[in-house]
Design a protein around this motif. Sequence first.
Motif, PDB file in Angstrom:
ATOM      1  N   CYS A  78      27.747  58.161  31.164  1.00  0.00           N
ATOM      2  CA  CYS A  78      28.815  57.569  31.296  1.00  0.00           C
ATOM      3  C   CYS A  78      28.739  56.224  30.450  1.00  0.00           C
ATOM      4  O   CYS A  78      27.629  55.668  29.754  1.00  0.00           O
ATOM      5  CB  CYS A  78      29.324  57.188  32.673  1.00  0.00           C
ATOM      6  N   ALA A  79      29.856  55.799  29.650  1.00  0.00           N
ATOM      7  CA  ALA A  79      29.716  54.708  28.951  1.00  0.00           C
ATOM      8  C   ALA A  79      29.220  53.417  29.234  1.00  0.00           C
ATOM      9  O   ALA A  79      28.479  52.971  28.322  1.00  0.00           O
ATOM     10  CB  ALA A  79      31.082  54.514  28.149  1.00  0.00           C
ATOM     11  N   TRP A  80      29.207  52.950  30.475  1.00  0.00           N
ATOM     12  CA  TRP A  80      28.797  51.811  30.874  1.00  0.00           C
ATOM     13  C   TRP A  80      27.197  52.037  30.860  1.00  0.00           C
ATOM     14  O   TRP A  80      26.347  50.911  30.633  1.00  0.00           O
ATOM     15  CB  TRP A  80      29.094  51.228  32.181  1.00  0.00           C
ATOM     16  N   ASP A  81      26.679  53.198  31.146  1.00  0.00           N
ATOM     17  CA  ASP A  81      25.189  53.376  31.312  1.00  0.00           C
ATOM     18  C   ASP A  81      24.657  53.450  29.870  1.00  0.00           C
ATOM     19  O   ASP A  81      23.530  52.957  29.757  1.00  0.00           O
ATOM     20  CB  ASP A  81      25.052  54.667  32.062  1.00  0.00           C
ATOM     21  N   GLN A  82      25.512  54.040  28.811  1.00  0.00           N
ATOM     22  CA  GLN A  82      25.164  53.973  27.559  1.00  0.00           C
ATOM     23  C   GLN A  82      24.978  52.636  26.887  1.00  0.00           C
ATOM     24  O   GLN A  82      23.816  52.156  26.517  1.00  0.00           O
ATOM     25  CB  GLN A  82      26.042  54.697  26.693  1.00  0.00           C
ATOM     26  N   ARG A  83      25.953  51.706  27.341  1.00  0.00           N
ATOM     27  CA  ARG A  83      25.852  50.299  26.847  1.00  0.00           C
ATOM     28  C   ARG A  83      24.529  49.646  27.688  1.00  0.00           C
ATOM     29  O   ARG A  83      23.775  48.801  26.740  1.00  0.00           O
ATOM     30  CB  ARG A  83      27.136  49.564  27.362  1.00  0.00           C
ATOM     31  N   LEU A  84      24.325  49.808  28.864  1.00  0.00           N
ATOM     32  CA  LEU A  84      23.094  49.226  29.164  1.00  0.00           C
ATOM     33  C   LEU A  84      21.849  49.790  28.771  1.00  0.00           C
ATOM     34  O   LEU A  84      20.855  49.107  28.392  1.00  0.00           O
ATOM     35  CB  LEU A  84      23.154  49.390  30.789  1.00  0.00           C
ATOM     36  N   ALA A  85      21.870  51.135  28.478  1.00  0.00           N
ATOM     37  CA  ALA A  85      20.618  51.684  27.867  1.00  0.00           C
ATOM     38  C   ALA A  85      20.249  51.098  26.556  1.00  0.00           C
ATOM     39  O   ALA A  85      19.123  50.794  26.080  1.00  0.00           O
ATOM     40  CB  ALA A  85      20.697  53.326  27.954  1.00  0.00           C
ATOM     41  N   VAL A  86      21.378  50.890  25.731  1.00  0.00           N
ATOM     42  CA  VAL A  86      21.261  50.525  24.395  1.00  0.00           C
ATOM     43  C   VAL A  86      20.769  49.050  24.432  1.00  0.00           C
ATOM     44  O   VAL A  86      19.745  48.476  23.554  1.00  0.00           O
ATOM     45  CB  VAL A  86      22.511  50.600  23.514  1.00  0.00           C
ATOM     46  N   ALA A  87      21.351  48.243  25.299  1.00  0.00           N
ATOM     47  CA  ALA A  87      20.947  46.720  25.423  1.00  0.00           C
ATOM     48  C   ALA A  87      19.291  46.712  25.720  1.00  0.00           C
ATOM     49  O   ALA A  87      18.835  45.631  25.402  1.00  0.00           O
ATOM     50  CB  ALA A  87      21.649  46.177  26.440  1.00  0.00           C
ATOM     51  N   ILE A  88      18.891  47.577  26.699  1.00  0.00           N
ATOM     52  CA  ILE A  88      17.393  47.538  27.186  1.00  0.00           C
ATOM     53  C   ILE A  88      16.667  47.894  25.874  1.00  0.00           C
ATOM     54  O   ILE A  88      15.624  47.328  25.659  1.00  0.00           O
ATOM     55  CB  ILE A  88      17.211  48.321  28.281  1.00  0.00           C
ATOM     56  N   LEU A  89      17.120  49.092  25.212  1.00  0.00           N
ATOM     57  CA  LEU A  89      16.203  49.549  24.060  1.00  0.00           C
ATOM     58  C   LEU A  89      16.102  48.685  23.008  1.00  0.00           C
ATOM     59  O   LEU A  89      15.180  48.440  22.237  1.00  0.00           O
ATOM     60  CB  LEU A  89      16.866  50.901  23.522  1.00  0.00           C
ATOM     61  N   THR A  90      17.370  47.746  22.847  1.00  0.00           N
ATOM     62  CA  THR A  90      17.259  46.570  21.768  1.00  0.00           C
ATOM     63  C   THR A  90      16.268  45.636  22.220  1.00  0.00           C
ATOM     64  O   THR A  90      15.654  45.298  21.280  1.00  0.00           O
ATOM     65  CB  THR A  90      18.716  46.131  21.661  1.00  0.00           C
TER      66      THR A  90
END
Length: 268
Positions: free
Chosen positions: A234-246
Amino acid sequence: MGTWRGDIGNFSLFIWCFCFAVTLIIIIVECFDLQRRFPFFWYNIPITFACYFALLCLSASITYTTTFVQFLPLSPNRDRAIAAITFSCIACVLYGMEVAWIWDWYELGSNPCYVHTIPGLLKVLETLVACVIFGFISNTNLYLHQPALVWCVAVYSICFIQAAVAIPLKLFKLKYTLPIPFPIFQVGLTLLSVIFYSSAVVLWPLYQFDEKLGGQAQRSSDGSCRDDLTYYVCAWDQRLAVAILTAINLLAYMADLVYWTRQVFVKD
């Protein structure tokens, strides 16, 4: 047969097909003894791709399981998906064994390969994390509405290209064609990447999770995360994953910068 629906399923399928295609090409080259025609040490190619493929198959196995397979009901499709995960894990182990075998066969302890050095491993990590980020931001709705988020996507792309260029320069001994020493070249590119990623590590979570800037602070506020059965992250999980990977990639670039700075300014 219904076992790769959604962005993550497509991303995992792309990884498996890409690994298969490149491995097949390497097999053909070695079977016909064509490696002698390359103007560089051939072992750099299979060991570099084996390192990448081991990590890619591992990431595909984890994401495909946690974001897709666990939501499938008991059915033949679930059995096929589990079989795909099993073979993906086996491929990961085999690629890791290939790295160890090539290391031993070519005696790389005395003649080190780039991907078995600190900067080489950091470059592998930086490019691999960027590839996973690209998988999560395949949904353009996550960032097209904000120029700051578009900038973050540009940062991921620019820094990925910079890191990807550095690898063949070192592997194929092309660093001597540069007008400046390779360590100074690396310091400049890595410093630029650190600056860019520092902006992204601030802007991405700020515009994704701050409600004043149009973000969503709570996962429950995202309608795409309310379904128990989904075929995508889901979109919120995608946002969180990108933040962590960044944040992970920023740390990798900072470590890379420290290494090359020592190479340039610290004399043993």
